[in-house]
Scaffold this motif. Structure first.
Motif, mmCIF file in Angstrom:
data_model
loop_
_atom_site.group_PDB
_atom_site.id
_atom_site.type_symbol
_atom_site.label_atom_id
_atom_site.label_comp_id
_atom_site.label_asym_id
_atom_site.label_seq_id
_atom_site.Cartn_x
_atom_site.Cartn_y
_atom_site.Cartn_z
ATOM 1 N N GLY A 227 0.924 -1.055 -0.117
ATOM 2 C CA GLY A 227 -0.007 -0.064 -0.064
ATOM 3 C C GLY A 227 0.866 1.217 0.017
ATOM 4 N N ALA A 228 0.363 2.293 0.636
ATOM 5 C CA ALA A 228 1.379 3.462 0.957
ATOM 6 C C ALA A 228 0.909 4.207 2.083
ATOM 7 C CB ALA A 228 0.940 4.340 -0.218
ATOM 8 N N GLN A 229 2.003 4.193 3.009
ATOM 9 C CA GLN A 229 1.890 5.160 4.089
ATOM 10 C C GLN A 229 1.436 6.558 3.600
ATOM 11 O OE1 GLN A 229 5.588 4.224 3.817
ATOM 12 N NE2 GLN A 229 5.073 2.187 4.597
ATOM 13 N N ILE A 230 0.468 7.295 4.538
ATOM 14 C CA ILE A 230 0.229 8.650 3.973
ATOM 15 C C ILE A 230 0.965 9.571 4.955
ATOM 16 C CG2 ILE A 230 -1.760 10.176 4.113
ATOM 17 C CD1 ILE A 230 -3.558 7.482 4.119
ATOM 18 N N SER B 210 2.983 0.324 -7.063
ATOM 19 C CA SER B 210 2.596 1.456 -7.873
ATOM 20 C C SER B 210 2.282 2.733 -7.275
ATOM 21 C CB SER B 210 0.940 0.990 -8.350
ATOM 22 O OG SER B 210 0.186 0.929 -7.121
ATOM 23 N N ALA B 211 2.417 2.981 -6.035
ATOM 24 C CA ALA B 211 2.335 4.278 -5.268
ATOM 25 C C ALA B 211 3.695 4.868 -5.073
ATOM 26 C CB ALA B 211 1.835 4.092 -3.790
ATOM 27 N N GLY B 212 4.836 3.911 -5.592
ATOM 28 C CA GLY B 212 6.154 4.201 -5.346
ATOM 29 C C GLY B 212 6.946 3.931 -4.206
ATOM 30 N N ALA B 213 6.142 3.176 -3.261
ATOM 31 C CA ALA B 213 6.738 2.556 -1.954
ATOM 32 C C ALA B 213 7.999 1.434 -2.488
ATOM 33 C CB ALA B 213 5.764 1.842 -1.057
ATOM 34 N N ARG B 214 9.231 1.500 -1.515
ATOM 35 C CA ARG B 214 10.327 0.809 -2.076
ATOM 36 C C ARG B 214 10.841 -0.046 -1.146
ATOM 37 N NH1 ARG B 214 14.114 5.423 -4.981
ATOM 38 N NH2 ARG B 214 12.251 6.291 -6.395
ATOM 39 N N GLY B 215 11.332 -1.027 -1.680
ATOM 40 C CA GLY B 215 12.105 -2.069 -0.903
ATOM 41 C C GLY B 215 11.404 -3.150 -0.115
ATOM 42 N N TYR B 216 12.185 -3.979 0.855
ATOM 43 C CA TYR B 216 11.532 -4.955 1.534
ATOM 44 C C TYR B 216 10.229 -4.475 2.430
ATOM 45 C CZ TYR B 216 16.029 -7.592 0.980
ATOM 46 O OH TYR B 216 16.900 -8.528 0.413
ATOM 47 N N SER C 80 16.145 8.962 -1.652
ATOM 48 C CA SER C 80 15.262 7.798 -1.518
ATOM 49 C C SER C 80 15.750 6.639 -2.146
ATOM 50 C CB SER C 80 13.927 8.248 -2.143
ATOM 51 O OG SER C 80 14.181 8.483 -3.574
ATOM 52 N N ALA C 81 17.096 6.757 -2.654
ATOM 53 C CA ALA C 81 17.559 5.579 -3.430
ATOM 54 C C ALA C 81 18.275 4.722 -2.456
ATOM 55 C CB ALA C 81 19.074 5.955 -4.034
ATOM 56 N N LYS C 82 18.386 5.172 -0.923
ATOM 57 C CA LYS C 82 18.868 4.620 -0.104
ATOM 58 C C LYS C 82 17.766 3.478 0.440
ATOM 59 C CE LYS C 82 22.355 7.799 1.855
ATOM 60 N NZ LYS C 82 22.612 8.396 2.935
ATOM 61 N N LEU C 83 16.804 3.778 0.141
ATOM 62 C CA LEU C 83 15.832 2.649 0.661
ATOM 63 C C LEU C 83 15.908 1.409 -0.071
ATOM 64 C CD1 LEU C 83 12.574 4.986 0.624
ATOM 65 C CD2 LEU C 83 13.824 4.176 2.754
#
Length: 218
Positions: free
Chosen positions: A34-37, A131-137, A153-156
């Motif tokens: 999902g996506a944290q708000i 799809s919302a752009g959330a990244r990684g594990y 954000s690349a560090k994510l």
């Protein structure tokens, strides 16, 4: 350490959904992120979260005695075997599990809960992007690096950075929800108040539960 709170709500929800969710786990699984708000944070909270993120302590476990260390090694061996089908390389698997264990306990979270969340969010894919752009594990939204990080954000996609952000954020939400895990998980996923996501995490958490039989038999 274990996370408590919201247990009655959790028990009711698990009874109705666990069987179906566990059946689904036997099928090929994709990330369900999902996506944290983004929400305004008061300065003291932002400072505390930022401090937790920037603590450079490496994920090196410390133990009070030999038995505690042996118990940890038994857990590590068992979890490594369970994770083998998803993470083939043994060294990567061990490094990942060591880091999850360290970051979860550092944030006062149940390790099995964090592993269950990772399975639902990314299915253990380091470079997963929703799809919302959330990244990684742990599918961390990039805005968190601006709010409490250095805006990179690349560090994510870095293992420890992603796991640290995810655990710190989950702990923050747990505190905000006064220990209610159902509401905490919904807030983490951006689906607060709706059951499917928390139910999925709770069902997956059961797959990572661990009982140290050697210690129990002592």
């Amino acid at each position: 350490m274990s996370v408590t709170g919201g247990l009655s709500r959790r028990s009711c929800l698990l009874g109705s959904a666990a069987a179906g969710a566990l059946t689904a786990l036997s099928l090929p699984q994709t990330a369900w992120a999902g996506a944290q708000i983004e929400e305004p944070l008061i300065d003291s909270v932002r400072t505390a979260l930022s401090s937790a993120i920037h603590n450079k302590a490496p994920p090196v476990p410390q133990f009070a005695d030999t038995e505690a260390r042996l118990a940890y090694l038994r857990w590590l061996g068992e979890m490594s075997e369970r994770l083998r089908k998803k993470v083939a390389d043994p060294a990567t698997r061990i490094e990942f599990l060591q880091t999850v264990w360290y970051e979860a306990r550092r944030s006062g979270l149940d390790v099995s809960l964090v592993l269950g969340l990772i399975q639902v969010e990314s299915n253990f894919r380091k470079f997963a992007v929703s799809s919302a752009g959330a990244r990684g594990y742990m599918q961390v939204m990039p805005f968190w690096t601006r709010v409490i990080g250095d805006s990179d954000s690349a560090k994510l996609f870095h293992m420890q950075t992603n796991l640290r952000f995810g655990c710190v954020i989950l702990r923050h939400y747990l505190d905000r929800e006064k220990g209610d895990l159902f509401m905490t998980l919904g807030r983490y996923n951006g689906s607060r108040g709706r059951a499917p996501y928390p139910n999925a995490v709770f069902a997956n958490q059961r797959l990572w539960a661990y009982v140290d039989r050697d210690r129990s038999a002592a």
